[in-house]
Write an enzyme that holds these catalytic residues in place. Structure first.
Site: not given
Lengths: 596, 158
Positions: A490, A322, A194, A320, A260, A278
């Protein structure tokens, strides 16, 4: 330190040559011992599976808290502890404290390491100051700090052995991922998609911290470490400078494709696997072309970094999505034939099964029925068939594309799935969230956010829940069972030989479910929302389950104030409760066991 | 290379308007500090919409959706009730830092970021509308983009 006692003068010379292999072999052996948890992903294949079966479907309901430990930090706690011998290593988000806890002595602190880092690093971390944990290898703990310093600590004393700097936070490059030790190298990625950071995977020598190789996600072949004739994409040679020729001008230099996520390794094929993120910016109009090799699955040689094959899942990203999620290596039957497979649950909502030796695409199916941005993946070209209505590129700058599923969070983010060789199923924490996405023009300033889109997110149509925890058959590409969760799941999953699967929820529940059916066996509310990964180990004959609580991360930011009301006509019902009604910040490890 | 941060730190608030002139004109909407937005029948002026849009690209990861605050940074729907325009501008340009045992809060300096500074008055208008209670959550309905806004954006973004 492993091996140091037996390293006499006489054998020292003999050890010199295989020394590089010994660390690797050490971990290859150690990962087979279910008493320990020697790497964040459980093993090199990223199974997050344990052979421990003391806790099983019959008794998991009796689990109780054995002990707890506060990390002293309040931010989002991703990753999980390592267990090496009788020591547990627990990490925290920024400032990236590491504790070595003595399991023989009521988890007293053997040593603590807290790096001093420039607070300027904090605002260039896009989605909370998370850290996904250290790695172990060769008697060392490798911590990858937010400021991109890779530090090697003596696992017994916490003493700093060496440091290497992997990037510059002043241009938005940060460290969030867990390193992986392969042979005599530590592999690290980079965050900052980003901020227009050009992603790379880098290998450092475990003994000296010297950089050995760096492979970029885009750029000329000398940067991407590709051989135009030998490196393949779906079986075809990629050709010269494939990392620049689908970009306009110099955009590739700030092209993103950061690295990452998690890394896996196949010692037989001698390949490491990971995904790139992304392309920068989020405004697709500013970067025409496929933007290779963002959004791709990579297979690299660990010694040289050379790319054997690559597969781009989402050419010219417009959402986005990724591609950094973990690559799970499993030998499973696909269409009647056992394959050396790589299974990957992408942000874009497709569950991919590939041949990990050749990069051949075997299966690509939606793992959340809500996914609508593409109808399917063309199995010959590997390209998703984009639905025009949901194409933020076709709709153009300054146009709000609505009802796109999944949201930028993806159908799944970095929270790793688990694979049980006993059931043959993959256990996947997922998001069930859709979005509106309006791209617009942005200008690049080094070290400043380079986003170029505004988003709003809401639960997928037809329901109130924003997550599912699913069991997936990667051979067929089909959901076997699915447990709805109020919020995105998550937390990284854990599968065990007791046929119990564990995961955490954003409200803070640690849950145990039956691996075959998904039936809930146990649930306990920890002090804060869970975005950490569940770990298991054995100590003095007892199996333990450990998990970090500490709400935050992207999900925590996006959901903390509650999602906006869905737009009319999307079919979802209003009245979504805010996550802040369920939990608050806090960093704590909770360890569970069966009653004595 | 573009200088990283600090450049604006030597610029006092009194000089800000001159300094901002280097990267773009201040739109007329900002003149009315008390009520820098126009909302008619639930439809906002373009500048306020632009503020909504830029806010949710540049600010919301810390300050939360719709200015409601996050665990990183305060709710601007509250802050803007007391934060005057000049102080707002000062913080956006220079950043702010609170580092302690339980708080690690660091607002970056956006003074050199065109994506923020070209729209700083739009951001102020949007957040002021939110903090005044004149504008609810979510994406507002908007007036079309006026020609002067197009010209302003082109001149400022370069």
């Amino acid at each position: 330190m492993r091996g140091s006692l037996r390293t006499s003068c006489l054998v020292a010379a003999a050890l010199l040559v295989p020394l590089s292999a010994s660390a690797n072999e050490g971990l290859l052996v150690m990962q087979e011992n279910p008493a320990e948890w020697v790497m964040p992903t459980g093993n090199y294949a990223n199974h997050r599976y344990s052979k421990l079966a003391q806790i099983n479907t019959g008794n998991a309901g009796q689990l109780q808290v054995a002990w707890t430990f506060s990390t002293g930090v309040l931010r989002g706690h991703e990753g999980g502890p390592l267990i090496i011998g009788d020591t547990m290593y627990v990490h925290a988000p920024f400032p990236n404290t590491v504790y070595a806890l003595d399991l023989n002595n009521d988890a007293t602190i053997k040593w603590k390491y807290e790096p001093k880092q420039d607070p300027d690093t904090i605002p260039v971390m896009c989605c909370d100051t998370v850290n996904r944990g250290p790695a172990y290898g060769d008697g060392k703990i490798f911590l990858y700090q937010a400021d991109t310093t890779l530090v090697a600590l003596d696992a017994n004393t916490g003493k700093v052995l060496w440091k290497a700097v992997n990037g510059d936070p002043k241009v938005g490059a940060t460290g969030t991922s867990a390193p992986m030790v392969v042979k005599d190298k530590v592999i690290v990625g980079i965050s900052g998609g980003e901020f227009g950071v050009r992603g790379h995977l880098t290998a450092y020598d475990i003994n000296t911290g010297k950089q050995v190789w760096r492979g970029y996600s885009m750029g000329p072949d000398s940067d991407t470490l590709m051989d135009p004739k030998k490196t393949t994409h779906l079986g075809k040679a990629v050709g010269k400078d494939s990392g620049t020729n689908t970009w306009e001008g110099d955009q590739w230099k700030i092209g993103g494709g950061t690295t990452w996520g998690w890394y896996s390794y196949d010692p037989e094929l001698d390949l490491i696997y990971y995904g790139s993120g992304n392309p920068s910016t989020w405004n697709p109009a500013q970067r025409p072309g496929d933007n290779r090799w963002s959004m791709a699955i990579w297979a690299r040689n660990p010694d040289t970094g050379m790319t054997k094959w690559v597969y781009q899942m989402t050419p010219h990203d417009e959402w986005d999505y990724d591609g950094i999620n973990e690559m799970i290596l499993a030998d499973i039957p696909v269409k009647g034939k056992t394959r050396k497979a790589l299974v990957h649950f992408d942000r874009n909502g497709f569950g991919y099964t590939l041949d990990r030796e050749t990069g051949e695409l075997l299966v690509a199916e939606k793992f959340d029925p809500a996914v609508n941005w593409a109808t399917h993946v063309d199995m010959k070209t590997g390209r998703p068939q984009v639905v025009s209505q949901y194409s933020t590129d076709q709709n153009g700058e300054d146009v709000n594309s609505t009802g796109i599923c999944p949201a930028a969070l993806g159908s799944k983010d970095q929270q790793p799935a688990a694979f049980s060789p006993r059931t043959g199923l993959f256990y996947v924490p997922t998001n069930h969230v859709c979005m509106d996405y309006e791209p617009f023009r942005v200008s690049y300033t080094a070290g400043q956010p380079y986003v170029g889109a505004t988003l709003s997110m809401y639960p997928a149509p037809g329901g109130k829940h924003m997550g599912n925890f699913i069991a997936w058959d990667a051979s067929k590409g089909a959901i076997v069972w699915s447990n709805p969760e109020l919020f995105s799941v998550w937390s990284g999953a854990l599968a065990t030989a007791g046929d119990v699967v564990f995961y955490g929820t954003l409200e803070g529940y640690l849950k145990a479910v039956d691996a075959s059916t998904g039936r809930e066996l146990y649930s306990f509310k920890t002090p804060s929302g869970i975005i950490g990964n569940v770990t298991t180990y054995m100590h003095r004959g007892q199996q333990y389950i450990a998990v970090l609580s500490g709400v935050g991360g992207w999900a925590g930011i996006g959901l903390a104030a509650g999602l906006t009301e869905p737009q009319a006509g999307l079919g979802a019902v209003g009245g979504y409760a805010a996550l802040s009604n369920y939990t608050a910040l806090g960093g704590q490890l909770t360890v569970f066991k069966l009653p004595d | 290379m573009i200088p990283y941060r600090g450049q604006w730190k030597i610029v006092s608030v009194g000089l800000l308007s001159i300094a901002l002139g280097l990267i773009g004109p201040i739109p007329a909407t900002a003149q009315d500090e008390e009520k820098p937005y126009v909302i008619k029948d639930g439809v906002v002026d373009w500048y306020t919409f632009s503020g909504f849009r830029r806010y949710h690209a540049e600010c919301h990861v810390c300050h939360g959706p719709d200015g409601l605050g996050g665990s990183f940074a305060p709710a601007l729907v509250e802050s803007l009730k007391t934060l005057a325009y000049d102080d707002f501008l000062e913080v956006v340009v220079n950043g702010r830092e609170k580092i302690g045992a339980s708080v690690q809060s660091k607002m970056p300096a956006f003074g050199e970021n065109l994506n923020v500074m070209c729209f700083v008055d739009d951001l102020y208008a949007y957040l002021k509308a939110r903090s005044d209670g004149a504008l609810g959550r979510g994406r507002p309905k908007k007036q079309p983009k006026p020609q002067e806004a197009k010209e302003r954006d082109d001149a400022c973004m370069g």
